[in-house]
Write a protein that holds these residues in place. Structure first.
Motif, PDB file in Angstrom:
ATOM      1  N   SER A 443      27.417  23.899 118.677  1.00  0.00           N
ATOM      2  CA  SER A 443      26.793  22.790 118.059  1.00  0.00           C
ATOM      3  C   SER A 443      25.796  22.444 118.099  1.00  0.00           C
ATOM      4  CB  SER A 443      27.826  22.079 117.939  1.00  0.00           C
ATOM      5  OG  SER A 443      27.704  20.615 116.855  1.00  0.00           O
ATOM      6  N   GLN A 444      25.202  21.769 116.827  1.00  0.00           N
ATOM      7  CA  GLN A 444      24.004  20.816 117.357  1.00  0.00           C
ATOM      8  C   GLN A 444      23.976  19.582 117.937  1.00  0.00           C
ATOM      9  OE1 GLN A 444      20.944  22.545 116.699  1.00  0.00           O
ATOM     10  NE2 GLN A 444      21.942  24.772 116.659  1.00  0.00           N
ATOM     11  N   ASP A 445      25.488  19.041 117.352  1.00  0.00           N
ATOM     12  CA  ASP A 445      25.589  17.605 117.750  1.00  0.00           C
ATOM     13  C   ASP A 445      25.551  17.989 119.076  1.00  0.00           C
ATOM     14  OD1 ASP A 445      26.666  14.905 117.611  1.00  0.00           O
ATOM     15  OD2 ASP A 445      28.202  15.546 115.885  1.00  0.00           O
ATOM     16  N   PRO A 446      25.670  16.810 119.344  1.00  0.00           N
ATOM     17  CA  PRO A 446      25.511  16.325 121.099  1.00  0.00           C
ATOM     18  C   PRO A 446      26.942  15.698 121.629  1.00  0.00           C
ATOM     19  CG  PRO A 446      23.549  14.456 120.265  1.00  0.00           C
ATOM     20  CD  PRO A 446      24.086  15.672 119.901  1.00  0.00           C
ATOM     21  N   ALA A 447      27.425  15.023 121.125  1.00  0.00           N
ATOM     22  CA  ALA A 447      28.834  14.869 120.783  1.00  0.00           C
ATOM     23  C   ALA A 447      29.974  15.878 121.145  1.00  0.00           C
ATOM     24  CB  ALA A 447      29.158  13.925 119.860  1.00  0.00           C
ATOM     25  N   TRP A 448      29.391  17.019 119.997  1.00  0.00           N
ATOM     26  CA  TRP A 448      29.825  18.777 119.765  1.00  0.00           C
ATOM     27  C   TRP A 448      29.672  19.369 121.627  1.00  0.00           C
ATOM     28  CZ3 TRP A 448      35.038  18.335 118.743  1.00  0.00           C
ATOM     29  CH2 TRP A 448      35.497  16.909 118.412  1.00  0.00           C
ATOM     30  N   GLY A 449      28.983  18.466 121.664  1.00  0.00           N
ATOM     31  CA  GLY A 449      28.718  20.249 123.454  1.00  0.00           C
ATOM     32  C   GLY A 449      30.306  19.636 124.716  1.00  0.00           C
ATOM     33  N   PRO A 450      30.248  20.518 125.397  1.00  0.00           N
ATOM     34  CA  PRO A 450      31.286  20.392 126.246  1.00  0.00           C
ATOM     35  C   PRO A 450      31.120  18.932 126.966  1.00  0.00           C
ATOM     36  CG  PRO A 450      30.033  22.537 126.757  1.00  0.00           C
ATOM     37  CD  PRO A 450      29.318  21.827 125.936  1.00  0.00           C
ATOM     38  N   LEU A 451      32.067  18.836 127.160  1.00  0.00           N
ATOM     39  CA  LEU A 451      32.291  16.472 127.777  1.00  0.00           C
ATOM     40  C   LEU A 451      31.824  16.804 128.680  1.00  0.00           C
ATOM     41  CD1 LEU A 451      35.879  16.359 126.875  1.00  0.00           C
ATOM     42  CD2 LEU A 451      33.939  15.109 125.789  1.00  0.00           C
ATOM     43  N   PRO A 452      30.625  15.740 129.048  1.00  0.00           N
ATOM     44  CA  PRO A 452      30.198  16.142 130.126  1.00  0.00           C
ATOM     45  C   PRO A 452      30.887  15.759 131.590  1.00  0.00           C
ATOM     46  CG  PRO A 452      29.751  13.627 129.045  1.00  0.00           C
ATOM     47  CD  PRO A 452      30.311  15.559 128.078  1.00  0.00           C
ATOM     48  N   ALA A 453      30.432  15.961 132.661  1.00  0.00           N
ATOM     49  CA  ALA A 453      31.007  15.394 134.250  1.00  0.00           C
ATOM     50  C   ALA A 453      31.255  14.189 134.200  1.00  0.00           C
ATOM     51  CB  ALA A 453      29.912  16.169 135.216  1.00  0.00           C
ATOM     52  N   SER A 454      30.597  13.470 133.809  1.00  0.00           N
ATOM     53  CA  SER A 454      31.060  11.924 133.898  1.00  0.00           C
ATOM     54  C   SER A 454      31.572  11.193 133.566  1.00  0.00           C
ATOM     55  CB  SER A 454      29.689  11.249 133.115  1.00  0.00           C
ATOM     56  OG  SER A 454      29.305  11.702 131.583  1.00  0.00           O
ATOM     57  N   TRP A 455      31.864  12.145 131.768  1.00  0.00           N
ATOM     58  CA  TRP A 455      33.700  12.030 131.189  1.00  0.00           C
ATOM     59  C   TRP A 455      34.560  12.060 131.940  1.00  0.00           C
ATOM     60  CZ3 TRP A 455      38.509  14.151 129.495  1.00  0.00           C
ATOM     61  CH2 TRP A 455      38.685  13.332 128.837  1.00  0.00           C
ATOM     62  N   HIS A 456      34.674  13.451 132.616  1.00  0.00           N
ATOM     63  CA  HIS A 456      35.735  13.975 133.875  1.00  0.00           C
ATOM     64  C   HIS A 456      36.437  12.733 134.741  1.00  0.00           C
ATOM     65  CE1 HIS A 456      36.279  17.303 131.411  1.00  0.00           C
ATOM     66  NE2 HIS A 456      35.148  17.574 131.492  1.00  0.00           N
ATOM     67  N   THR A 457      35.031  12.024 134.726  1.00  0.00           N
ATOM     68  CA  THR A 457      35.022  11.394 136.681  1.00  0.00           C
ATOM     69  C   THR A 457      35.507  10.038 136.069  1.00  0.00           C
ATOM     70  OG1 THR A 457      32.818  12.845 137.231  1.00  0.00           O
ATOM     71  CG2 THR A 457      33.694  10.549 138.465  1.00  0.00           C
ATOM     72  N   LEU A 458      34.732  10.172 135.141  1.00  0.00           N
ATOM     73  CA  LEU A 458      35.557   8.789 134.757  1.00  0.00           C
ATOM     74  C   LEU A 458      36.997   8.815 134.220  1.00  0.00           C
ATOM     75  CD1 LEU A 458      34.235   6.049 132.080  1.00  0.00           C
ATOM     76  CD2 LEU A 458      34.274   5.663 133.640  1.00  0.00           C
ATOM     77  N   ARG A 459      37.302   9.939 133.351  1.00  0.00           N
ATOM     78  CA  ARG A 459      38.553  10.236 133.179  1.00  0.00           C
ATOM     79  C   ARG A 459      39.675   9.913 134.522  1.00  0.00           C
ATOM     80  NH1 ARG A 459      43.591  11.269 133.068  1.00  0.00           N
ATOM     81  NH2 ARG A 459      45.105  12.934 131.163  1.00  0.00           N
ATOM     82  N   ARG A 460      38.920  10.961 135.820  1.00  0.00           N
ATOM     83  CA  ARG A 460      40.294  10.656 136.847  1.00  0.00           C
ATOM     84  C   ARG A 460      39.903   9.454 137.597  1.00  0.00           C
ATOM     85  NH1 ARG A 460      36.545  15.392 137.163  1.00  0.00           N
ATOM     86  NH2 ARG A 460      38.348  17.513 136.764  1.00  0.00           N
TER      87      ARG A 460
END
Ligand SMILES: Cc1cc2nc3c(=O)[nH]c(=O)nc-3n(C[C@H](O)[C@H](O)[C@H](O)COP(=O)(O)OP(=O)(O)OC[C@H]3O[C@@H](n4cnc5c(N)ncnc54)[C@H](O)[C@@H]3O)c2cc1C
Ligand SMILES: NC(=O)c1ccc[n+]([C@@H]2O[C@H](COP(=O)([O-])OP(=O)(O)OC[C@H]3O[C@@H](n4cnc5c(N)ncnc54)[C@H](OP(=O)(O)O)[C@@H]3O)[C@@H](O)[C@H]2O)c1
Ligand SMILES: *[C@@H]1O[C@H](CO)[C@@H](O)[C@H](O)[C@H]1NC(C)=O
Ligand SMILES: *[C@@H]1O[C@H](CO)[C@@H](O)[C@H](O)[C@H]1NC(C)=O
Ligand SMILES: *[C@@H]1O[C@H](CO)[C@@H](O)[C@H](O)[C@H]1NC(C)=O
Ligand SMILES: *[C@@H]1O[C@H](CO)[C@@H](O)[C@H](O)[C@H]1NC(C)=O
Length: 472
Positions: A443-460
């Motif tokens: 996707s061209q839309d950055p929101a729909w790229g793979p979830l960034p590492a920062s997302w996973h870090t915050l999640r954990r």
């Protein structure tokens, strides 16, 4: 252009709204006409984020045949309208919790709190979902006050019967090609099998009826369950609320708060441990006990270690929910051959209401009904981040919009077998998201790229961050 694909979404909670948004986006990308309806039995969007001040009476149903029970509103009406309580704080950092393409408003705290008395956090999430529905232009698709009562197979598609919640006599039928079941998973409150429960003289309620400590009016309370609801309610009863106690509640502050864990040798999975000296001071008021063994003939609670808990005047069953798909009759094809609800030794199930702790005969993704992929379910796994996960599930284009329903076979897109069951957690969820994401066209839309590492870090870090921000 191919004839319009008719899609019915059951429920206008976060999952149903995400489903409608994604169906439309995928259809547009593939130039496929769709005819989309959302059925919602409430009068507005947002599902369980709609806080209901008065939950009404909680009827506890305990079948005589020694199987699990359940709780309903009086008359067996499904559920109270929402399991939301007044002082709820979201348990997932806001940048993680939000839909991919729709941030919470600027200035929203990590754990949304309005910062001013009264703290209406669920209201903030509800406002977010309402805004999402509005900006995505989803409201015109929703038939409000309309309950899906039955869905029968009709050719390759489905014939859906709905009824008006205002005038229950008025029913309608609809022919559709596919169904997205997004009815939520907090509709069938679970009451475990406890021998002798009918001897108990005190009051009982399921956590879904809990609103705030003031109205419990109980001196000796037993909370059963070690997950989020149990921990939140025990904390609120012991003064560990984010807001300070109202004078009204202080007069009703209980003398003793017991909390029954399934396993006393372990810390609770999600929250503070009242027995840990590093936990906040109010925790000291929570008496952690093991599982209930039975209720004796005098109505006394007897624990598995033989200890008695006399004179409990309220049991709060924070024992979770079962999955239930009441609009799919189990005796109808294809459910009669490939049942969704199965009674077995490993599944906690309430046969009286066709509900269980897992659904069977789903694909590897816990998404499509294997025997008939014109039916899919959103948001079934536990220990996931519901908004973004359901939004991603709904965007899986290999299947329901692009392929004609029925053309999909499980072999076409097998999921990695890493998550296995319905309880995922951060690591299995990350694997699931990455695998499902890899099926999406770039996707061209950055929101729909793979979830960034920062997302996973915050999640954990969610639990640690919550402790820093909210103190528990
Ligand atoms: C107490 C509590 C706290 C939570 N806290 C968090 C949190 O902090 N962060 C987080 O991310 N998640 C949290 N969750 C999880 C929450 O379930 C998800 O965030 C999300 O709201 C689930 O959305 P849903 O659309 O799947 O279900 P729901 O919100 O339940 O929506 C389902 C909708 O379907 C409708 N419906 C059901 N059956 C029918 C029918 N037959 N016909 C028509 N309409 C029907 C219902 O009326 C409802 O509006 C919490 C859950 C609970 C119970
Ligand atoms: N602050 C928040 O944001 C917040 C607050 C509340 C809820 N939630 C969400 O709401 C959903 C539901 O949560 P929930 O806590 O109500 O339910 P839940 O997650 O299903 O947990 C129920 C708990 O009760 C236990 N239990 C069942 N029978 C028992 C028995 N006989 N004795 C002792 N324990 C027993 C269960 O263990 P078994 O699994 O072994 O049966 C489980 O640990 C989740 O998605 C959760 O994340 C969020
Ligand atoms: C759906 O099937 C049930 C039997 O499972 C039947 O009673 C009902 O009338 C059917 N409804 C419609 C609209 O066909
Ligand atoms: C909480 O419940 C789960 C599921 O029954 C169990 O595996 C775990 O050991 C329990 N933890 C505690 C502290 O009771
Ligand atoms: C907590 O709840 C989930 C889902 O309701 C359940 O599967 C799990 O066993 C419970 N306990 C633990 C320790 O995960
Ligand atoms: C119930 O109470 C009576 C009278 O106090 C007592 O004699 C009896 O032993 C009790 N029964 C049980 C099962 O504890």
């Amino acid at each position: 252009m191919a004839p319009a694909l008719r899609i019915a979404v059951v429920g206008a909670g976060s999952a149903g709204l995400a489903a409608a948004q994604q169906c439309r986006a995928v259809a547009r990308t593939h130039n496929q006409a769709i005819d989309l309806v959302i059925f919602e039995r409430r009068s507005s969007v947002g599902g369980l984020w709609q806080y209901e001040n008065d939950p009404g009476v909680c009827d506890i149903h305990v079948p005589p045949h020694g199987t699990a029970g359940y709780a309903t509103r009086p008359g067996g009406h499904p559920m109270c309208r929402s399991a939301m309580y007044e002082d709820l704080r979201t348990n997932i950092p806001s940048p993680v919790m939000q839909f991919r393409d729709t941030p919470f408003p600027p200035g929203t705290a990590m754990f949304p709190i309005r910062g001013m008395w009264p703290l209406l956090t669920a209201a903030e999430v509800l406002a977010y979902l309402e805004r999402f529905a509005h900006t995505q232009d989803l409201l015109p698709l929703v038939h409000f006050d309309t309950e899906v009562m039955q869905a029968n197979k009709s050719g390759r598609g489905w014939r859906i019967t709905t009824r008006s919640c205002q005038s229950p006599q008025a029913s309608c039928t609809w022919e559709v090609d596919c169904i997205v079941a997004a009815q939520g998973r907090c509709n069938a409150p679970y009451i475990p099998v406890i021998p002798g429960l009918h001897h108990f003289h005190g009051r009982q309620m399921h956590s879904a009826w809990y609103r705030y400590p003031d109205d419990l009016k109980a001196r000796r309370v037993l909370i059963v369950g070690n997950n989020s609801s149990g921990a939140d309610i025990a904390r609120e009863l012991c003064g560990g609320s984010v807001r300070s106690w109202s004078s009204k509640s202080e007069s009703w502050a209980p003398e003793r708060v017991y909390q029954s864990y399934a396993n006393v040798d372990q810390p609770p999975p999600l929250d503070y441990d009242p027995r840990d000296p590093a936990s906040p001071a109010w925790c000291r008021q929570i008496d952690v006990v093991g599982p209930i063994h039975h209720i004796d003939q005098n109505g006394t609670i007897v624990l598995q270690n033989g200890e008695h808990l006399p004179h409990i005047d309220l049991i709060v069953w924070a024992t979770g929910f079962m999955y239930q798909v009441p609009f799919l009759a189990p005796d109808q094809a294809p459910m009669s051959k490939a049942p969704l609800v199965v009674q077995d030794d490993h599944t906690r199930a309430a046969p009286d209401i066709q509900a269980a702790s897992v659904l069977h005969n789903l694909d590897d993704w816990m998404l499509f009904y294997k025997s008939d992929p014109s039916l899919c379910f959103l948001g079934l796994p536990n220990r996931i981040v519901p908004f973004p996960l359901t939004q991603l599930q709904a965007s899986d284009p290999q299947r329901w919009v692009v392929q004609a329903p029925g053309a999909y076979t499980e072999e076409a897109a097998p999921g990695p077998d890493v998550w296995g069951d319905f309880t995922m957690g951060a690591e299995a969820e990350a694997a699931y998201v990455a695998a499902l994401q890899s099926l999406l066209p770039p996707s061209q839309d950055p929101a729909w790229g793979p979830l960034p590492a920062s997302w996973h870090t915050l999640r954990r870090q969610g639990k640690t961050l919550r402790r820093e921000h909210l103190g528990y």
